[in-house]
Design an enzyme around this catalytic site. Sequence first.
Site, PDB file in Angstrom:
ATOM      1  N   ALA A 169       0.874  -1.161   0.055  1.00  0.00           N
ATOM      2  CA  ALA A 169       0.010   0.003  -0.046  1.00  0.00           C
ATOM      3  C   ALA A 169       0.785   1.273   0.165  1.00  0.00           C
ATOM      4  O   ALA A 169       0.457   2.182  -0.677  1.00  0.00           O
ATOM      5  CB  ALA A 169      -0.871  -0.005   1.220  1.00  0.00           C
ATOM      6  N   ASP A 170       2.070   1.339   0.736  1.00  0.00           N
ATOM      7  CA  ASP A 170       2.922   2.417   0.772  1.00  0.00           C
ATOM      8  C   ASP A 170       3.484   2.764  -0.536  1.00  0.00           C
ATOM      9  O   ASP A 170       3.587   3.721  -1.078  1.00  0.00           O
ATOM     10  CB  ASP A 170       3.784   2.288   1.894  1.00  0.00           C
ATOM     11  CG  ASP A 170       3.433   2.421   3.318  1.00  0.00           C
ATOM     12  OD1 ASP A 170       3.574   3.418   3.777  1.00  0.00           O
ATOM     13  OD2 ASP A 170       2.866   1.373   3.796  1.00  0.00           O
ATOM     14  N   GLY A 171       4.066   1.576  -1.135  1.00  0.00           N
ATOM     15  CA  GLY A 171       4.796   1.671  -2.596  1.00  0.00           C
ATOM     16  C   GLY A 171       3.756   2.199  -3.465  1.00  0.00           C
ATOM     17  O   GLY A 171       4.083   3.004  -4.436  1.00  0.00           O
TER      18      GLY A 171
END
Length: 425
Positions: free
Chosen positions: A184-186
Amino acid sequence: MTEARPVSSPALRLRDYEPGAGGPLDGVRVLDLSRLFAGNVLTQMLGDFGAEVIKVEPPNGDTLRGWKTRGVSTHWKIYARNKKSLCLDLRSTKARELLLDLVPSAGILVESFRPGVLEAMGLAPEVLLKRNPRLVIVRISGWGQDGPYYQRPGFGTVIEGMSGFASINGFEDREPILPPMYLADGVAGVYGVSAALLALREAERPGGRGQVIDLPLYDPLFALLGPQAANFRLTGETRKATGSRSSNSAPRNAYRCRDGKYVSLSGSTQSMAERIFNAIGRPDLILDPRFRTNADRLNNVAALDEVIAGFIAGFDQTDLVALMEKAEVTVGPIYDIGQIMVDPHVVEREILADYPDADIGSLPMHHVVPRMSETPGSIRYPAPRLGEHNRALLGELGIGDADYERLVDARVAIEDRAPDTGAEA
Protein backbone atom coordinates in the site's frame (compact mmCIF):
# COMPACT_ATOMS: atom_id res chain seq x y z
CA MET A 1 25.29 -3.63 16.90
CA THR A 2 25.58 -6.91 15.05
CA GLU A 3 28.56 -6.86 12.73
CA ALA A 4 27.61 -6.60 9.07
CA ARG A 5 28.66 -9.64 7.07
CA PRO A 6 27.72 -8.83 3.50
CA VAL A 7 27.31 -11.64 1.01
CA SER A 8 29.27 -10.77 -2.12
CA SER A 9 27.65 -10.88 -5.54
CA PRO A 10 30.43 -10.72 -8.12
CA ALA A 11 27.96 -10.57 -11.02
CA LEU A 12 26.81 -7.07 -10.07
CA ARG A 13 28.85 -4.18 -11.38
CA LEU A 14 30.25 -1.53 -9.09
CA ARG A 15 29.07 1.89 -10.20
CA ASP A 16 30.24 5.26 -9.00
CA TYR A 17 27.83 7.93 -7.85
CA GLU A 18 27.25 10.70 -10.40
CA PRO A 19 27.50 13.91 -8.36
CA GLY A 20 27.40 16.21 -11.40
CA ALA A 21 24.41 14.59 -13.08
CA GLY A 22 21.16 16.49 -13.44
CA GLY A 23 17.75 15.43 -14.60
CA PRO A 24 14.38 16.79 -15.72
CA LEU A 25 13.62 17.99 -12.16
CA ASP A 26 16.91 19.83 -11.74
CA GLY A 27 16.11 23.10 -9.97
CA VAL A 28 13.03 21.78 -8.13
CA ARG A 29 13.41 21.79 -4.36
CA VAL A 30 11.39 19.29 -2.31
CA LEU A 31 10.86 19.56 1.45
CA ASP A 32 10.16 16.05 2.71
CA LEU A 33 8.61 15.92 6.18
CA SER A 34 7.26 12.40 5.70
CA ARG A 35 8.10 9.30 7.69
CA LEU A 36 8.21 5.62 6.86
CA PHE A 37 7.83 4.24 3.36
CA ALA A 38 5.31 5.96 1.09
CA GLY A 39 6.82 9.43 1.37
CA ASN A 40 10.34 8.11 1.04
CA VAL A 41 9.44 6.22 -2.15
CA LEU A 42 7.82 9.36 -3.55
CA THR A 43 10.75 11.66 -2.82
CA GLN A 44 13.38 9.09 -3.79
CA MET A 45 11.88 9.00 -7.27
CA LEU A 46 11.82 12.78 -7.46
CA GLY A 47 15.42 12.87 -6.28
CA ASP A 48 16.49 10.27 -8.82
CA PHE A 49 15.33 12.62 -11.57
CA GLY A 50 17.22 15.64 -10.32
CA ALA A 51 15.08 17.26 -7.63
CA GLU A 52 16.89 18.61 -4.59
CA VAL A 53 15.19 16.63 -1.83
CA ILE A 54 15.64 17.99 1.68
CA LYS A 55 14.68 15.35 4.21
CA VAL A 56 13.46 17.25 7.28
CA GLU A 57 14.09 14.73 10.05
CA PRO A 58 13.09 14.68 13.72
CA PRO A 59 15.79 14.42 16.43
CA ASN A 60 15.73 10.60 16.29
CA GLY A 61 15.89 10.56 12.51
CA ASP A 62 13.49 9.11 9.97
CA THR A 63 11.93 5.80 11.01
CA LEU A 64 13.68 4.01 8.14
CA ARG A 65 17.03 4.63 9.82
CA GLY A 66 15.97 2.18 12.51
CA TRP A 67 14.99 -0.63 10.14
CA LYS A 68 18.25 -2.55 10.21
CA THR A 69 19.63 -5.81 8.90
CA ARG A 70 22.78 -6.97 10.69
CA GLY A 71 23.10 -3.48 12.08
CA VAL A 72 22.92 -1.75 8.69
CA SER A 73 20.06 0.62 7.78
CA THR A 74 19.54 -0.84 4.31
CA HIS A 75 16.08 0.67 3.82
CA TRP A 76 17.41 4.13 4.62
CA LYS A 77 20.47 3.75 2.43
CA ILE A 78 18.33 2.90 -0.61
CA TYR A 79 15.28 5.12 -0.16
CA ALA A 80 17.20 8.15 1.10
CA ARG A 81 19.67 8.24 -1.75
CA ASN A 82 19.82 11.57 -3.57
CA LYS A 83 18.54 13.35 -0.45
CA LYS A 84 19.92 15.90 1.99
CA SER A 85 19.29 15.70 5.72
CA LEU A 86 18.08 18.70 7.69
CA CYS A 87 17.41 17.66 11.28
CA LEU A 88 15.11 20.04 13.15
CA ASP A 89 13.06 19.53 16.27
CA LEU A 90 9.74 20.84 14.99
CA ARG A 91 8.39 20.90 18.54
CA SER A 92 10.48 24.08 18.81
CA THR A 93 8.95 27.35 17.64
CA LYS A 94 12.33 28.40 16.25
CA ALA A 95 12.61 25.19 14.21
CA ARG A 96 9.19 25.74 12.68
CA GLU A 97 10.17 29.31 11.81
CA LEU A 98 13.29 28.02 10.06
CA LEU A 99 11.20 25.54 8.10
CA LEU A 100 8.79 28.27 7.05
CA ASP A 101 11.74 30.36 5.89
CA LEU A 102 12.69 27.53 3.53
CA VAL A 103 9.19 27.17 2.07
CA PRO A 104 9.53 30.01 -0.49
CA SER A 105 12.45 28.18 -2.13
CA ALA A 106 10.53 24.90 -2.50
CA GLY A 107 8.31 23.61 -5.28
CA ILE A 108 6.93 20.59 -3.41
CA LEU A 109 6.37 19.76 0.26
CA VAL A 110 5.55 16.20 1.35
CA GLU A 111 4.22 15.28 4.80
CA SER A 112 2.70 12.17 6.37
CA PHE A 113 1.58 13.29 9.82
CA ARG A 114 -1.79 12.16 11.10
CA PRO A 115 -4.43 14.60 9.80
CA GLY A 116 -4.53 17.70 11.99
CA VAL A 117 -0.95 17.50 13.24
CA LEU A 118 0.41 19.87 10.59
CA GLU A 119 -2.28 22.38 11.55
CA ALA A 120 -1.50 21.97 15.25
CA MET A 121 2.14 22.87 14.54
CA GLY A 122 1.10 26.11 12.87
CA LEU A 123 2.07 24.71 9.45
CA ALA A 124 -1.40 24.34 7.94
CA PRO A 125 -1.60 24.37 4.13
CA GLU A 126 -2.98 27.93 4.11
CA VAL A 127 0.05 29.07 6.12
CA LEU A 128 2.44 27.32 3.74
CA LEU A 129 0.64 28.62 0.65
CA LYS A 130 0.72 32.14 2.02
CA ARG A 131 4.51 31.85 2.16
CA ASN A 132 4.65 30.28 -1.30
CA PRO A 133 1.46 30.48 -3.41
CA ARG A 134 2.91 28.03 -5.99
CA LEU A 135 3.80 25.34 -3.46
CA VAL A 136 2.55 21.79 -4.12
CA ILE A 137 1.67 20.12 -0.81
CA VAL A 138 1.36 16.31 -0.76
CA ARG A 139 -0.42 15.05 2.35
CA ILE A 140 0.05 11.30 2.87
CA SER A 141 -2.18 9.50 5.37
CA GLY A 142 -3.86 6.17 5.78
CA TRP A 143 -7.42 7.21 5.03
CA GLY A 144 -7.33 10.79 3.75
CA GLN A 145 -7.85 14.20 5.29
CA ASP A 146 -11.57 13.68 5.89
CA GLY A 147 -14.15 10.91 6.17
CA PRO A 148 -15.18 8.78 9.17
CA TYR A 149 -11.78 7.07 9.44
CA TYR A 150 -9.48 10.04 8.90
CA GLN A 151 -8.17 10.00 12.48
CA ARG A 152 -7.49 6.27 12.54
CA PRO A 153 -3.88 5.06 12.39
CA GLY A 154 -3.29 4.15 8.77
CA PHE A 155 -0.45 1.67 8.47
CA GLY A 156 -0.31 -0.21 5.18
CA THR A 157 -1.12 -3.55 6.81
CA VAL A 158 -4.62 -2.38 7.75
CA ILE A 159 -5.10 -0.77 4.34
CA GLU A 160 -4.10 -3.97 2.56
CA GLY A 161 -6.78 -5.80 4.52
CA MET A 162 -9.61 -3.27 4.24
CA SER A 163 -8.98 -2.43 0.57
CA GLY A 164 -9.97 -5.94 -0.45
CA PHE A 165 -6.47 -6.96 -1.48
CA ALA A 166 -5.94 -9.59 1.21
CA SER A 167 -9.32 -11.22 0.55
CA ILE A 168 -8.34 -12.12 -3.02
CA ASN A 169 -4.70 -12.95 -2.23
CA GLY A 170 -3.79 -16.53 -1.42
CA PHE A 171 -5.98 -19.63 -1.62
CA GLU A 172 -9.72 -19.96 -1.07
CA ASP A 173 -9.41 -22.66 1.59
CA ARG A 174 -6.85 -20.77 3.68
CA GLU A 175 -6.63 -17.52 5.60
CA PRO A 176 -6.31 -14.24 3.65
CA ILE A 177 -2.68 -13.36 2.88
CA LEU A 178 -1.24 -9.93 3.56
CA PRO A 179 1.62 -8.97 1.22
CA PRO A 180 5.16 -9.62 2.52
CA MET A 181 6.25 -6.10 1.56
CA TYR A 182 5.02 -2.51 1.78
CA LEU A 183 2.45 -2.74 -0.99
CA ALA A 184 0.00 0.00 0.00
CA ASP A 185 2.83 2.41 0.83
CA GLY A 186 4.69 1.68 -2.38
CA VAL A 187 1.64 2.08 -4.59
CA ALA A 188 0.76 5.36 -2.86
CA GLY A 189 4.32 6.59 -3.28
CA VAL A 190 4.30 5.97 -7.03
CA TYR A 191 0.85 7.55 -7.39
CA GLY A 192 2.17 10.47 -5.38
CA VAL A 193 4.96 11.12 -7.86
CA SER A 194 2.44 11.47 -10.68
CA ALA A 195 0.17 13.69 -8.59
CA ALA A 196 3.02 15.95 -7.47
CA LEU A 197 4.29 16.43 -11.01
CA LEU A 198 0.80 17.12 -12.36
CA ALA A 199 0.33 19.77 -9.70
CA LEU A 200 3.81 21.17 -10.30
CA ARG A 201 2.99 21.53 -14.00
CA GLU A 202 -0.10 23.55 -13.09
CA ALA A 203 1.83 25.70 -10.60
CA GLU A 204 4.47 26.54 -13.21
CA ARG A 205 1.95 27.68 -15.85
CA PRO A 206 1.39 31.43 -16.24
CA GLY A 207 -0.97 32.39 -13.46
CA GLY A 208 -0.74 28.92 -11.99
CA ARG A 209 -1.13 28.23 -8.31
CA GLY A 210 -0.04 25.63 -5.83
CA GLN A 211 -2.47 23.16 -4.32
CA VAL A 212 -2.97 20.44 -1.73
CA ILE A 213 -2.87 16.77 -2.77
CA ASP A 214 -4.81 14.45 -0.45
CA LEU A 215 -2.99 11.11 -0.86
CA PRO A 216 -4.32 8.28 1.33
CA LEU A 217 -2.77 4.83 1.20
CA TYR A 218 -6.24 3.35 0.73
CA ASP A 219 -7.42 4.95 -2.50
CA PRO A 220 -4.51 4.07 -4.85
CA LEU A 221 -4.40 0.42 -3.80
CA PHE A 222 -8.15 0.06 -4.16
CA ALA A 223 -7.96 1.67 -7.61
CA LEU A 224 -5.49 -1.01 -8.77
CA LEU A 225 -7.68 -3.93 -7.79
CA GLY A 226 -9.77 -3.70 -10.94
CA PRO A 227 -13.52 -3.59 -11.58
CA GLN A 228 -14.48 -5.58 -8.50
CA ALA A 229 -17.34 -3.28 -7.55
CA ALA A 230 -18.78 -3.34 -11.08
CA ASN A 231 -18.46 -7.12 -11.23
CA PHE A 232 -20.14 -7.48 -7.85
CA ARG A 233 -23.05 -5.31 -8.93
CA LEU A 234 -23.46 -7.36 -12.12
CA THR A 235 -23.20 -10.77 -10.49
CA GLY A 236 -23.80 -10.38 -6.77
CA GLU A 237 -20.70 -12.51 -6.25
CA THR A 238 -17.49 -11.57 -4.47
CA ARG A 239 -14.20 -12.49 -6.04
CA LYS A 240 -12.52 -15.45 -4.37
CA ALA A 241 -8.86 -16.05 -3.77
CA THR A 242 -7.51 -18.22 -6.58
CA GLY A 243 -3.90 -18.78 -5.58
CA SER A 244 -1.68 -18.19 -8.59
CA ARG A 245 -4.50 -18.69 -11.05
CA SER A 246 -6.09 -15.74 -12.82
CA SER A 247 -9.80 -14.98 -12.73
CA ASN A 248 -9.53 -13.52 -16.25
CA SER A 249 -7.54 -16.01 -18.31
CA ALA A 250 -6.26 -19.57 -18.34
CA PRO A 251 -3.85 -21.23 -18.23
CA ARG A 252 -1.99 -19.14 -15.68
CA ASN A 253 -0.26 -20.58 -12.64
CA ALA A 254 2.94 -21.48 -10.85
CA TYR A 255 3.97 -25.03 -11.69
CA ARG A 256 6.42 -27.34 -9.93
CA CYS A 257 9.29 -28.84 -11.92
CA ARG A 258 10.99 -32.19 -11.40
CA ASP A 259 13.87 -30.63 -9.44
CA GLY A 260 11.50 -28.98 -6.95
CA LYS A 261 11.84 -25.52 -8.51
CA TYR A 262 8.92 -23.61 -9.96
CA VAL A 263 8.03 -21.74 -13.13
CA SER A 264 5.33 -19.19 -13.87
CA LEU A 265 3.36 -19.66 -17.08
CA SER A 266 0.65 -17.56 -18.70
CA GLY A 267 -1.59 -18.10 -21.72
CA SER A 268 -3.57 -14.90 -21.58
CA THR A 269 -4.27 -14.77 -25.33
CA GLN A 270 -5.78 -17.41 -27.57
CA SER A 271 -2.65 -17.70 -29.68
CA MET A 272 -0.49 -18.16 -26.58
CA ALA A 273 -2.75 -20.85 -25.17
CA GLU A 274 -2.49 -22.71 -28.47
CA ARG A 275 1.31 -22.43 -28.41
CA ILE A 276 1.31 -23.95 -24.94
CA PHE A 277 -0.81 -26.88 -26.10
CA ASN A 278 1.57 -27.49 -29.00
CA ALA A 279 4.64 -27.14 -26.75
CA ILE A 280 3.41 -29.81 -24.33
CA GLY A 281 2.63 -32.17 -27.21
CA ARG A 282 -1.14 -31.83 -26.92
CA PRO A 283 -2.34 -30.01 -30.05
CA ASP A 284 -5.60 -31.91 -29.65
CA LEU A 285 -6.49 -29.60 -26.74
CA ILE A 286 -6.89 -26.68 -29.14
CA LEU A 287 -10.17 -28.16 -30.36
CA ASP A 288 -11.13 -29.84 -27.09
CA PRO A 289 -14.51 -28.30 -26.13
CA ARG A 290 -13.28 -27.92 -22.55
CA PHE A 291 -10.39 -25.69 -23.63
CA ARG A 292 -11.35 -24.22 -27.01
CA THR A 293 -11.91 -20.67 -25.77
CA ASN A 294 -10.69 -18.67 -22.80
CA ALA A 295 -14.13 -18.95 -21.20
CA ASP A 296 -14.03 -22.73 -21.68
CA ARG A 297 -10.59 -22.90 -20.10
CA LEU A 298 -11.67 -20.85 -17.08
CA ASN A 299 -14.66 -23.15 -16.58
CA ASN A 300 -12.38 -26.18 -16.67
CA VAL A 301 -9.27 -24.72 -15.12
CA ALA A 302 -8.61 -27.57 -12.69
CA ALA A 303 -8.53 -30.14 -15.48
CA LEU A 304 -6.36 -27.83 -17.60
CA ASP A 305 -3.88 -27.30 -14.77
CA GLU A 306 -3.67 -31.04 -14.21
CA VAL A 307 -2.56 -31.58 -17.81
CA ILE A 308 -0.01 -28.76 -17.83
CA ALA A 309 1.33 -29.55 -14.35
CA GLY A 310 1.81 -33.18 -15.32
CA PHE A 311 3.92 -32.21 -18.32
CA ILE A 312 6.04 -29.65 -16.44
CA ALA A 313 6.70 -32.08 -13.58
CA GLY A 314 8.71 -34.21 -15.98
CA PHE A 315 11.40 -31.55 -16.53
CA ASP A 316 13.97 -29.72 -14.47
CA GLN A 317 13.39 -25.98 -14.35
CA THR A 318 16.21 -25.00 -16.71
CA ASP A 319 15.23 -27.54 -19.35
CA LEU A 320 11.55 -26.66 -19.12
CA VAL A 321 12.24 -22.95 -19.55
CA ALA A 322 14.48 -23.62 -22.55
CA LEU A 323 11.84 -25.83 -24.15
CA MET A 324 9.07 -23.29 -23.65
CA GLU A 325 11.17 -20.34 -24.78
CA LYS A 326 11.98 -22.20 -28.01
CA ALA A 327 8.24 -22.55 -28.55
CA GLU A 328 7.83 -18.82 -27.78
CA VAL A 329 5.69 -19.52 -24.75
CA THR A 330 5.48 -16.96 -21.95
CA VAL A 331 7.19 -18.83 -19.15
CA GLY A 332 9.88 -17.96 -16.66
CA PRO A 333 11.61 -19.39 -13.61
CA ILE A 334 10.36 -18.25 -10.21
CA TYR A 335 13.40 -16.61 -8.65
CA ASP A 336 14.59 -15.79 -5.18
CA ILE A 337 16.78 -12.72 -4.66
CA GLY A 338 20.02 -14.71 -4.92
CA GLN A 339 19.04 -15.84 -8.41
CA ILE A 340 17.93 -12.35 -9.40
CA MET A 341 21.32 -10.89 -8.49
CA VAL A 342 23.15 -13.15 -10.96
CA ASP A 343 20.55 -13.22 -13.73
CA PRO A 344 22.24 -12.06 -16.96
CA HIS A 345 19.40 -9.71 -17.89
CA VAL A 346 19.50 -8.01 -14.48
CA VAL A 347 23.29 -7.75 -14.66
CA GLU A 348 23.52 -6.52 -18.25
CA ARG A 349 20.86 -3.83 -17.84
CA GLU A 350 22.18 -2.92 -14.39
CA ILE A 351 18.72 -3.21 -12.91
CA LEU A 352 20.73 -3.79 -9.76
CA ALA A 353 24.20 -2.41 -9.23
CA ASP A 354 26.64 -2.06 -6.37
CA TYR A 355 27.43 1.40 -5.05
CA PRO A 356 30.20 2.41 -2.65
CA ASP A 357 29.06 2.25 0.97
CA ALA A 358 30.83 3.48 4.08
CA ASP A 359 29.55 0.63 6.27
CA ILE A 360 29.86 -2.51 4.15
CA GLY A 361 32.08 -1.49 1.23
CA SER A 362 29.43 -1.76 -1.46
CA LEU A 363 25.66 -1.82 -1.39
CA PRO A 364 23.43 -3.27 -4.13
CA MET A 365 20.41 -1.14 -4.99
CA HIS A 366 17.89 -0.83 -7.79
CA HIS A 367 18.74 1.65 -10.50
CA VAL A 368 16.55 4.55 -11.58
CA VAL A 369 13.07 3.63 -12.82
CA PRO A 370 11.88 4.39 -15.47
CA ARG A 371 14.60 4.90 -18.07
CA MET A 372 14.37 8.08 -20.14
CA SER A 373 16.32 8.60 -23.35
CA GLU A 374 16.82 12.37 -23.24
CA THR A 375 16.60 13.32 -19.56
CA PRO A 376 17.67 10.23 -17.62
CA GLY A 377 17.74 10.10 -13.86
CA SER A 378 20.82 9.22 -11.86
CA ILE A 379 22.05 8.22 -8.42
CA ARG A 380 24.12 11.24 -7.50
CA TYR A 381 25.01 10.68 -3.87
CA PRO A 382 24.33 8.23 -1.03
CA ALA A 383 21.84 8.56 1.80
CA PRO A 384 22.93 11.29 4.22
CA ARG A 385 24.03 11.17 7.83
CA LEU A 386 21.55 12.68 10.26
CA GLY A 387 21.70 16.46 9.93
CA GLU A 388 24.54 16.25 7.44
CA HIS A 389 23.32 19.29 5.48
CA ASN A 390 22.09 21.43 8.39
CA ARG A 391 24.84 23.99 8.23
CA ALA A 392 24.68 24.52 4.47
CA LEU A 393 20.89 24.70 4.26
CA LEU A 394 20.48 26.99 7.25
CA GLY A 395 23.34 29.07 5.91
CA GLU A 396 21.04 29.94 2.99
CA LEU A 397 18.85 31.71 5.55
CA GLY A 398 21.76 33.85 6.71
CA ILE A 399 22.60 31.76 9.75
CA GLY A 400 26.34 31.90 10.33
CA ASP A 401 28.53 29.44 12.20
CA ALA A 402 28.12 31.06 15.61
CA ASP A 403 24.33 31.22 15.33
CA TYR A 404 24.22 27.69 14.02
CA GLU A 405 26.18 26.41 17.03
CA ARG A 406 23.66 28.11 19.30
CA LEU A 407 20.84 26.29 17.47
CA VAL A 408 22.68 23.01 18.04
CA ASP A 409 23.24 23.77 21.73
CA ALA A 410 19.51 24.55 22.09
CA ARG A 411 18.62 21.26 20.34
CA VAL A 412 16.72 23.15 17.66
CA ALA A 413 19.02 21.65 15.03
CA ILE A 414 20.59 18.23 15.52
CA GLU A 415 23.43 16.53 13.68
CA ASP A 416 25.68 13.53 13.88
CA ARG A 417 23.59 11.75 16.49
CA ALA A 418 25.09 8.49 17.73
CA PRO A 419 23.46 5.58 15.89
CA ASP A 420 20.67 3.80 17.73
CA THR A 421 20.23 0.05 17.83
CA GLY A 422 17.08 0.06 15.72
CA ALA A 423 15.02 -2.98 14.89
CA GLU A 424 16.11 -5.89 12.77
CA ALA A 425 14.30 -5.91 9.41
